[in-house]
Scaffold this motif. Sequence first.
Motif, mmCIF file in Angstrom:
data_model
loop_
_atom_site.group_PDB
_atom_site.id
_atom_site.type_symbol
_atom_site.label_atom_id
_atom_site.label_comp_id
_atom_site.label_asym_id
_atom_site.label_seq_id
_atom_site.Cartn_x
_atom_site.Cartn_y
_atom_site.Cartn_z
ATOM 1 N N TYR A 1 10.148 2.271 -1.295
ATOM 2 C CA TYR A 1 9.023 3.110 -0.744
ATOM 3 C C TYR A 1 7.983 3.251 -1.527
ATOM 4 N N PHE A 2 6.595 2.835 -1.284
ATOM 5 C CA PHE A 2 5.756 2.963 -2.079
ATOM 6 C C PHE A 2 4.884 4.232 -2.055
ATOM 7 N N ILE A 3 5.069 4.969 -3.210
ATOM 8 C CA ILE A 3 4.348 6.363 -3.348
ATOM 9 C C ILE A 3 3.027 6.156 -3.641
ATOM 10 N N THR A 4 2.169 5.100 -4.387
ATOM 11 C CA THR A 4 1.124 4.472 -4.460
ATOM 12 C C THR A 4 1.041 3.108 -4.272
ATOM 13 N N ASN A 5 -0.018 2.473 -4.241
ATOM 14 C CA ASN A 5 -0.117 1.105 -4.173
ATOM 15 C C ASN A 5 0.408 0.279 -5.371
ATOM 16 N N ASN A 6 0.942 0.947 -6.540
ATOM 17 C CA ASN A 6 1.409 0.249 -7.755
ATOM 18 C C ASN A 6 3.005 0.831 -7.747
ATOM 19 N N ILE A 7 3.056 2.012 -7.395
ATOM 20 C CA ILE A 7 4.572 2.663 -7.777
ATOM 21 C C ILE A 7 5.308 2.791 -6.614
ATOM 22 N N ALA A 8 6.411 2.317 -6.913
ATOM 23 C CA ALA A 8 7.480 2.466 -5.655
ATOM 24 C C ALA A 8 8.788 2.665 -6.137
ATOM 25 N N GLN B 1 0.920 -1.037 -0.028
ATOM 26 C CA GLN B 1 0.113 -0.048 0.132
ATOM 27 C C GLN B 1 1.045 1.217 -0.156
ATOM 28 N N ALA B 2 0.406 2.167 -0.433
ATOM 29 C CA ALA B 2 0.849 3.654 -0.370
ATOM 30 C C ALA B 2 1.588 4.102 0.965
ATOM 31 N N GLY B 3 2.938 4.182 1.081
ATOM 32 C CA GLY B 3 3.448 4.640 2.560
ATOM 33 C C GLY B 3 4.032 3.549 3.041
ATOM 34 N N ASP B 4 3.837 2.332 2.334
ATOM 35 C CA ASP B 4 4.818 1.047 2.942
ATOM 36 C C ASP B 4 6.195 1.288 2.646
ATOM 37 N N ILE B 5 7.093 0.531 3.440
ATOM 38 C CA ILE B 5 8.605 0.538 3.489
ATOM 39 C C ILE B 5 8.773 -0.853 3.303
ATOM 40 N N ILE B 6 9.563 -1.534 2.263
ATOM 41 C CA ILE B 6 9.809 -2.798 2.297
ATOM 42 C C ILE B 6 11.541 -2.851 2.433
ATOM 43 N N LEU C 1 0.395 -6.632 -9.168
ATOM 44 C CA LEU C 1 -0.581 -7.126 -8.041
ATOM 45 C C LEU C 1 -0.266 -6.753 -6.634
ATOM 46 N N PRO C 2 -0.447 -5.378 -6.177
ATOM 47 C CA PRO C 2 -0.195 -5.221 -5.055
ATOM 48 C C PRO C 2 -0.582 -5.844 -3.719
ATOM 49 N N THR C 3 -2.099 -6.255 -4.052
ATOM 50 C CA THR C 3 -2.840 -7.030 -2.908
ATOM 51 C C THR C 3 -2.754 -8.671 -3.120
ATOM 52 N N SER C 4 -2.060 -9.137 -4.262
ATOM 53 C CA SER C 4 -1.755 -10.414 -4.185
ATOM 54 C C SER C 4 -0.514 -11.010 -3.387
#
Length: 224
Positions: free
Chosen positions: A80-87, A33-38, A127-130
């Motif tokens: 760092y996720f800027i949106t759910n799909n873009i990091a 999700q947006a705001g996540d850090i991996i 597929l950010p939620t997969s």
Amino acid sequence: MTVLKRAAAALLATTAIAAFASTASAQEFKGKQAGDIIVRARALAVMPQEKADVNIAATGAKLGTASVDNAYIPEVDLSYFITNNIALELIAGTSRHTVNADTALGHVNVGKVSLLPPTLTAQYHFLPTSRVSPYVGAGINWTLFYREDAAGGVVTSTDYKNRFGWALQAGTDVFLTDKILLNFDVKKIFLKTDLTANTSLGIPLKSKVTLDPWLVGVGIGYKF
């Protein structure tokens, strides 16, 4: 209550518990999700696809060709996720390579050199939620060459020029839980450098080296 009724009640209770557990598990998994850090740690193979002619510096005459060996290193990265799909992903790791040359003078050990290639890529996660979440990316690389140790003998000193390069990337995150994941990642770095070598023969050599390494990694990550 008969045995049959008890069995039916137990079956109903088990079904309800299983359905609740399944729903809770689905709710617990949020994916990316947006705001996540991996943060990931990988074992990485650095495999140059080198092309390099060795030339006499004064005349430009071709004397032979150079080769660079593979390296296997630990590497860390942060997304760092800027949106759910873009990091945005930044990787950091350092590798050390042996350089050799086959020339008219025979096989020459040029020496060793270390590379520090921080690379920044923009990624699209399909597929950010997969739980199985593939992605592709592209970005820029800057490679610092350091610890330039000449082999001695024929080659007495070496100098490599730091360079910018482009990067392409593809990979997959496989979530074991909502926080912990496995990662498989491949990058192609388009990188060149200029090598100057002084020799005990008093004849400086030059080489325009195309490295273009593949970076193939597997590791584990944690989502914050």
